[in-house]
Design a protein around this motif. Structure first.
Motif, PDB file in Angstrom:
ATOM      1  N   GLY A  76       0.815  -1.202   0.000  1.00  0.00           N
ATOM      2  CA  GLY A  76       0.000   0.000   0.000  1.00  0.00           C
ATOM      3  C   GLY A  76       0.851   1.256   0.000  1.00  0.00           C
ATOM      4  O   GLY A  76       2.076   1.202   0.112  1.00  0.00           O
ATOM      5  N   ARG A  95     -11.993  -3.985   1.222  1.00  0.00           N
ATOM      6  CA  ARG A  95     -11.538  -2.648   1.583  1.00  0.00           C
ATOM      7  C   ARG A  95     -12.556  -1.992   2.486  1.00  0.00           C
ATOM      8  O   ARG A  95     -13.732  -2.341   2.482  1.00  0.00           O
ATOM      9  CB  ARG A  95     -11.268  -1.797   0.345  1.00  0.00           C
ATOM     10  CG  ARG A  95     -12.481  -1.483  -0.510  1.00  0.00           C
ATOM     11  CD  ARG A  95     -12.024  -0.758  -1.775  1.00  0.00           C
ATOM     12  NE  ARG A  95     -13.150  -0.451  -2.662  1.00  0.00           N
ATOM     13  CZ  ARG A  95     -13.011   0.081  -3.876  1.00  0.00           C
ATOM     14  NH1 ARG A  95     -11.798   0.379  -4.344  1.00  0.00           N
ATOM     15  NH2 ARG A  95     -14.072   0.336  -4.620  1.00  0.00           N
ATOM     16  N   GLN A 111     -13.334   4.994   5.308  1.00  0.00           N
ATOM     17  CA  GLN A 111     -13.446   5.573   6.642  1.00  0.00           C
ATOM     18  C   GLN A 111     -14.909   5.683   7.041  1.00  0.00           C
ATOM     19  O   GLN A 111     -15.725   6.247   6.302  1.00  0.00           O
ATOM     20  CB  GLN A 111     -12.773   6.943   6.688  1.00  0.00           C
ATOM     21  CG  GLN A 111     -12.511   7.441   8.086  1.00  0.00           C
ATOM     22  CD  GLN A 111     -11.572   8.629   8.109  1.00  0.00           C
ATOM     23  OE1 GLN A 111     -11.211   9.183   7.065  1.00  0.00           O
ATOM     24  NE2 GLN A 111     -11.147   9.030   9.288  1.00  0.00           N
ATOM     25  N   THR A 156      -9.424   5.077  -2.398  1.00  0.00           N
ATOM     26  CA  THR A 156      -8.723   5.305  -1.143  1.00  0.00           C
ATOM     27  C   THR A 156      -9.435   4.572  -0.003  1.00  0.00           C
ATOM     28  O   THR A 156     -10.617   4.809   0.246  1.00  0.00           O
ATOM     29  CB  THR A 156      -8.639   6.806  -0.829  1.00  0.00           C
ATOM     30  OG1 THR A 156      -7.836   7.445  -1.825  1.00  0.00           O
ATOM     31  CG2 THR A 156      -8.042   7.045   0.548  1.00  0.00           C
ATOM     32  N   VAL A 209      -8.537   1.347   3.420  1.00  0.00           N
ATOM     33  CA  VAL A 209      -7.655   0.319   3.978  1.00  0.00           C
ATOM     34  C   VAL A 209      -8.045  -1.001   3.325  1.00  0.00           C
ATOM     35  O   VAL A 209      -9.228  -1.363   3.309  1.00  0.00           O
ATOM     36  CB  VAL A 209      -7.776   0.223   5.507  1.00  0.00           C
ATOM     37  CG1 VAL A 209      -6.860  -0.884   6.037  1.00  0.00           C
ATOM     38  CG2 VAL A 209      -7.424   1.552   6.153  1.00  0.00           C
ATOM     39  N   TYR A 210      -7.061  -1.698   2.798  1.00  0.00           N
ATOM     40  CA  TYR A 210      -7.302  -2.953   2.084  1.00  0.00           C
ATOM     41  C   TYR A 210      -6.858  -4.125   2.958  1.00  0.00           C
ATOM     42  O   TYR A 210      -5.752  -4.117   3.516  1.00  0.00           O
ATOM     43  CB  TYR A 210      -6.553  -2.946   0.756  1.00  0.00           C
ATOM     44  CG  TYR A 210      -7.208  -2.082  -0.286  1.00  0.00           C
ATOM     45  CD1 TYR A 210      -7.177  -0.693  -0.182  1.00  0.00           C
ATOM     46  CD2 TYR A 210      -7.893  -2.641  -1.365  1.00  0.00           C
ATOM     47  CE1 TYR A 210      -7.810   0.112  -1.118  1.00  0.00           C
ATOM     48  CE2 TYR A 210      -8.518  -1.848  -2.316  1.00  0.00           C
ATOM     49  CZ  TYR A 210      -8.483  -0.478  -2.181  1.00  0.00           C
ATOM     50  OH  TYR A 210      -9.116   0.324  -3.112  1.00  0.00           O
ATOM     51  N   THR A 244      -3.712  -2.707   4.883  1.00  0.00           N
ATOM     52  CA  THR A 244      -2.713  -1.794   4.354  1.00  0.00           C
ATOM     53  C   THR A 244      -3.434  -0.602   3.727  1.00  0.00           C
ATOM     54  O   THR A 244      -4.429  -0.769   3.030  1.00  0.00           O
ATOM     55  CB  THR A 244      -1.780  -2.491   3.347  1.00  0.00           C
ATOM     56  OG1 THR A 244      -0.737  -1.601   2.939  1.00  0.00           O
ATOM     57  CG2 THR A 244      -2.521  -2.974   2.102  1.00  0.00           C
ATOM     58  N   GLN A 245      -2.943   0.588   4.008  1.00  0.00           N
ATOM     59  CA  GLN A 245      -3.599   1.808   3.542  1.00  0.00           C
ATOM     60  C   GLN A 245      -3.227   2.090   2.093  1.00  0.00           C
ATOM     61  O   GLN A 245      -2.046   2.068   1.730  1.00  0.00           O
ATOM     62  CB  GLN A 245      -3.190   2.999   4.418  1.00  0.00           C
ATOM     63  CG  GLN A 245      -3.730   4.337   3.946  1.00  0.00           C
ATOM     64  CD  GLN A 245      -5.228   4.468   4.160  1.00  0.00           C
ATOM     65  OE1 GLN A 245      -5.744   4.117   5.220  1.00  0.00           O
ATOM     66  NE2 GLN A 245      -5.939   4.974   3.157  1.00  0.00           N
ATOM     67  N   THR A 292      -3.881   5.192  -0.588  1.00  0.00           N
ATOM     68  CA  THR A 292      -4.355   6.560  -0.748  1.00  0.00           C
ATOM     69  C   THR A 292      -4.093   7.011  -2.168  1.00  0.00           C
ATOM     70  O   THR A 292      -2.948   6.973  -2.636  1.00  0.00           O
ATOM     71  CB  THR A 292      -3.661   7.500   0.243  1.00  0.00           C
ATOM     72  OG1 THR A 292      -3.890   7.044   1.580  1.00  0.00           O
ATOM     73  CG2 THR A 292      -4.201   8.922   0.099  1.00  0.00           C
TER      74      THR A 292
END
Length: 116
Positions: free
Chosen positions: A9, A38, A41, A91, A93-94, A110-111, A113
């Motif tokens: 990521g 994923r 937020q 975008t 978190v996966y 893993t982030q 963006t």
């Protein structure tokens, strides 16, 4: 013990590519369906792509079909997610997930963006 460790990521510009990896240990990887999820937020996790024990082309959410590709290497005990033509709305978190019947394991995430 069971571990799923995601990597790959990071920050990428719109239109760019990333390749996520998820390395597995502590269970018989080749017998598990592997998936990528994923989480945006404030939202629940959603399925991105899944691949069966035999491999093949996988199944995809409509939002990523044609841009993302899931694959697996049963020798390396790793599942991948190739992400192309990334958009800001990717975008999140996966997470990778392994499941077989009632057994379900998750990675730590893993982030990713996507921003200019």
């Amino acid at each position: 013990q069971v571990q799923l460790v995601e990597s790959g990521g990071g920050l990428v510009q719109p239109g760019g590519s990333l390749r996520l990896s998820c390395a597995a240990s502590g269970f018989t990887f080749s017998r598990y369906t592997m998936s990528w999820y994923r989480q945006f937020q404030g939202k629940e996790r959603e399925l991105v792509a899944a691949i069966s024990v035999a491999g093949g082309s996988g199944n995809y959410a409509d939002s990523v079909a044609g841009r993302f590709t899931i694959s697996r290497d049963n020798v390396k005990k790793t599942v991948y997610l190739q992400m192309n033509s990334l958009k800001p709305e990717d975008t999140a978190v996966y997470y990778c997930k392994a499941d077989r019947s009632i057994m379900v394991y998750w990675g730590q995430g893993t982030q990713v963006t996507v921003s200019s």
